[in-house]
Design an enzyme around this catalytic site. Structure first.
Site, PDB file in Angstrom:
ATOM      1  CG  PHE A   1       9.937   2.705  11.494  1.00  0.00           C
ATOM      2  CD1 PHE A   1       9.916   1.603  10.646  1.00  0.00           C
ATOM      3  CD2 PHE A   1       8.736   3.258  11.879  1.00  0.00           C
ATOM      4  CE1 PHE A   1       8.713   1.060  10.202  1.00  0.00           C
ATOM      5  CE2 PHE A   1       7.530   2.725  11.444  1.00  0.00           C
ATOM      6  CZ  PHE A   1       7.522   1.625  10.614  1.00  0.00           C
TER       7      PHE A   1
ATOM      8  CD  GLU B   1       8.737  -1.408  -3.154  1.00  0.00           C
ATOM      9  OE1 GLU B   1       8.012  -0.725  -2.408  1.00  0.00           O
ATOM     10  OE2 GLU B   1       9.021  -2.583  -2.907  1.00  0.00           O
ATOM     11  CG  ASP B   2       6.788   2.126   0.350  1.00  0.00           C
ATOM     12  OD1 ASP B   2       7.534   1.198  -0.044  1.00  0.00           O
ATOM     13  OD2 ASP B   2       6.006   1.975   1.309  1.00  0.00           O
TER      14      ASP B   2
ATOM     15  CE  LYS C   1      -3.630  -2.203   2.734  1.00  0.00           C
ATOM     16  NZ  LYS C   1      -4.268  -2.246   4.050  1.00  0.00           N
TER      17      LYS C   1
ATOM     18  NE  ARG D   1      -1.148   2.573   4.642  1.00  0.00           N
ATOM     19  CZ  ARG D   1      -0.153   1.768   4.318  1.00  0.00           C
ATOM     20  NH1 ARG D   1       0.852   2.232   3.615  1.00  0.00           N
ATOM     21  NH2 ARG D   1      -0.144   0.513   4.708  1.00  0.00           N
TER      22      ARG D   1
ATOM     23  CE  LYS E   1      14.657   2.993   6.410  1.00  0.00           C
ATOM     24  NZ  LYS E   1      14.106   2.199   7.525  1.00  0.00           N
TER      25      LYS E   1
ATOM     26  CG  ASP F   1      14.739  -1.784   5.078  1.00  0.00           C
ATOM     27  OD1 ASP F   1      15.950  -1.778   5.312  1.00  0.00           O
ATOM     28  OD2 ASP F   1      13.883  -1.808   5.976  1.00  0.00           O
TER      29      ASP F   1
END
Length: 167
Positions: A145, A92-93, A36, A158, A124, A96
């Site tokens: 985070f 992609e958001d 999401k 969000r 990241k 990682d």
């Protein structure tokens, strides 16, 4: 929470990424948003790219309700349309460990797109467990985070218009 990346900085960077994508795909592009988290980024990116842009969504999970990746990836929702022979950009958001994105790239590459590239809002690099190619990177960030602009923690935050660090 502390603001890490302002709304204005995000919008400026999205426009720059859109210019790069438009330059690399002058005959149109199919954006595949990873649900999401990427929905806000993809919405802004699609409008900024303009022209012949089509969209689809895929959903994967490697986090659950945790703040760290489990390393196991599950396909929760597949694409609605074929990508065979198309210019595709995965949206992609955040990248990682690279495990989820590598899995997704492998799945989509097997479906024979003409070109497959990847855009992410946040990267990241210090957290990578596998090498992964990301063609369009919004921002490299340290190992914090983060939430906002589509990214959440247990379904919350969000809708923040900026990126914030959860303390």
């Amino acid at each position: 929470m502390e603001t890490l990346i302002t709304t204005e900085s995000i919008q400026a960077r999205v426009r720059e990424l859109a210019d790069d994508i438009r330059r690399d795909h002058p005959n149109g592009v199919h954006l595949v948003g990873v649900l999401k988290g990427a929905f806000v980024f993809m919405s802004d990116l699609a409008r900024a790219v303009g022209g012949d842009v089509s969209i689809d969504f895929i959903a994967l999970s490697s986090y659950g309700s945790s703040a760290t990746s489990s390393g196991q990836v599950q396909l929760l929702k597949d694409l609605d349309t074929s990508i065979e022979g198309r210019d595709v950009v995965i949206v992609e958001d955040i990248v990682d460990t690279g495990l989820t994105l590598t899995y997704l790239q492998d799945i989509l590459r097997a479906r024979a797109p003409r070109r497959l590239r990847t855009a992410c809002l946040l990267s990241k690099p210090s957290r990578r467990r596998v090498p992964v190619v990301v063609d369009y990177v919004g921002f490299d960030i340290d190992d914090h985070f983060v939430v906002g602009y589509g990214l959440d923690h247990a379904g919350r935050y969000r809708a923040l218009p900026h990126i914030a660090v959860v303390k």
